[in-house]
Design an enzyme around this catalytic site. Structure first.
Site, PDB file in Angstrom:
ATOM      1  CE1 TYR A   1       8.016  27.112  12.322  1.00  0.00           C
ATOM      2  CE2 TYR A   1       6.430  26.566  10.613  1.00  0.00           C
ATOM      3  CZ  TYR A   1       7.499  27.331  11.071  1.00  0.00           C
ATOM      4  OH  TYR A   1       8.027  28.298  10.281  1.00  0.00           O
TER       5      TYR A   1
ATOM      6  NE  ARG B   1      -1.426  -1.542   3.672  1.00  0.00           N
ATOM      7  CZ  ARG B   1      -1.606  -1.612   4.978  1.00  0.00           C
ATOM      8  NH1 ARG B   1      -2.785  -1.361   5.495  1.00  0.00           N
ATOM      9  NH2 ARG B   1      -0.611  -1.910   5.784  1.00  0.00           N
TER      10      ARG B   1
ATOM     11  CG  HIS C   1      10.716  34.065  13.444  1.00  0.00           C
ATOM     12  ND1 HIS C   1       9.913  33.406  12.542  1.00  0.00           N
ATOM     13  CD2 HIS C   1      10.868  35.311  12.960  1.00  0.00           C
ATOM     14  CE1 HIS C   1       9.582  34.239  11.558  1.00  0.00           C
ATOM     15  NE2 HIS C   1      10.154  35.396  11.792  1.00  0.00           N
TER      16      HIS C   1
ATOM     17  CD  GLN D   1       1.560  27.460  19.699  1.00  0.00           C
ATOM     18  OE1 GLN D   1       0.766  27.891  20.524  1.00  0.00           O
ATOM     19  NE2 GLN D   1       2.205  28.247  18.867  1.00  0.00           N
TER      20      GLN D   1
ATOM     21  CE  LYS E   1       7.559  39.401  14.400  1.00  0.00           C
ATOM     22  NZ  LYS E   1       6.454  38.602  14.942  1.00  0.00           N
TER      23      LYS E   1
END
Length: 185
Positions: A132, A23, A62, A46, A167
């Site tokens: 993420y 499969r 970041h 999260q 930003k």
């Protein structure tokens, strides 16, 4: 899962251990026990999805500082990215060093990003999607960033930048920042 140490202290490339059959294949993408066994933080506070319309789009660099520092597990689920991390921990032997890793929907590879690592990526294909898993909640007051084109790091991005946020264009250069309580450079 197959955990491969990188040149940066505590950062890992994670490849799938595929179990193929007629499969396709099945593979585990996250296991708290396996993460703990490799000394990684297995917390997921999260999950985020980032979609990029255009090849060349750049997001980053970041990170969040204590007490809201984040771990991240980054995976490209559609298209391809060049993912870069920079160790921002003054006590680390790899402080201010960086690596770049190509993550694609085809290679199924993930990058584990420890706390206090700046992170960013560039989309290598149109309509690229990135997932993420993040170990801390987004906390704007603790967010920091670095310029993607800071000459101190001299990151070799594979493409010209086609899209970037205001930003991200306006993060300070490292020489203008205070890192670990002292001015860098």
């Amino acid at each position: 899962m197959i955990f491969t140490k990188t040149a940066l202290q505590d950062a890992f490339i994670i490849d799938l251990e595929e179990k193929p059959d007629h499969r396709g294949f099945f593979a585990r993408t996250f296991c708290a026990q396996e993460f703990q066994a490799h000394g990684l933080k297995p917390i997921v506070a999260q999950c985020n999805l980032s979609f990029n319309y255009k090849k060349g789009t750049l997001r980053g660099m970041h990170y969040q500082v204590l007490p809201a520092a984040e771990t991240k597990l980054i995976r490209c689920t559609k298209g391809a990215i060049y993912d870069v991390i920079i160790d921002m921990r003054p006590e680390s032997p790899s402080f201010l060093s960086h690596i770049g890793v190509e993550l694609t929907a085809d290679n199924h590879r993930a990058l584990y990003v420890p706390e206090m690592f700046a992170h960013g990526y560039q989309a290598l294909a149109d309509e690229t999607e990135v997932v993420y898993q993040v170990g801390e909640f987004y906390t704007p007051g603790y967010e920091k960033g670095l310029r993607y084109d800071d000459p101190f790091f001299n990151i070799d991005w594979p493409l010209d930048v086609t899209e970037i946020s205001d930003k991200d264009l306006n993060w300070p250069l490292l020489r203008m920042m205070s890192v670990g309580g002292t001015s860098s450079r």
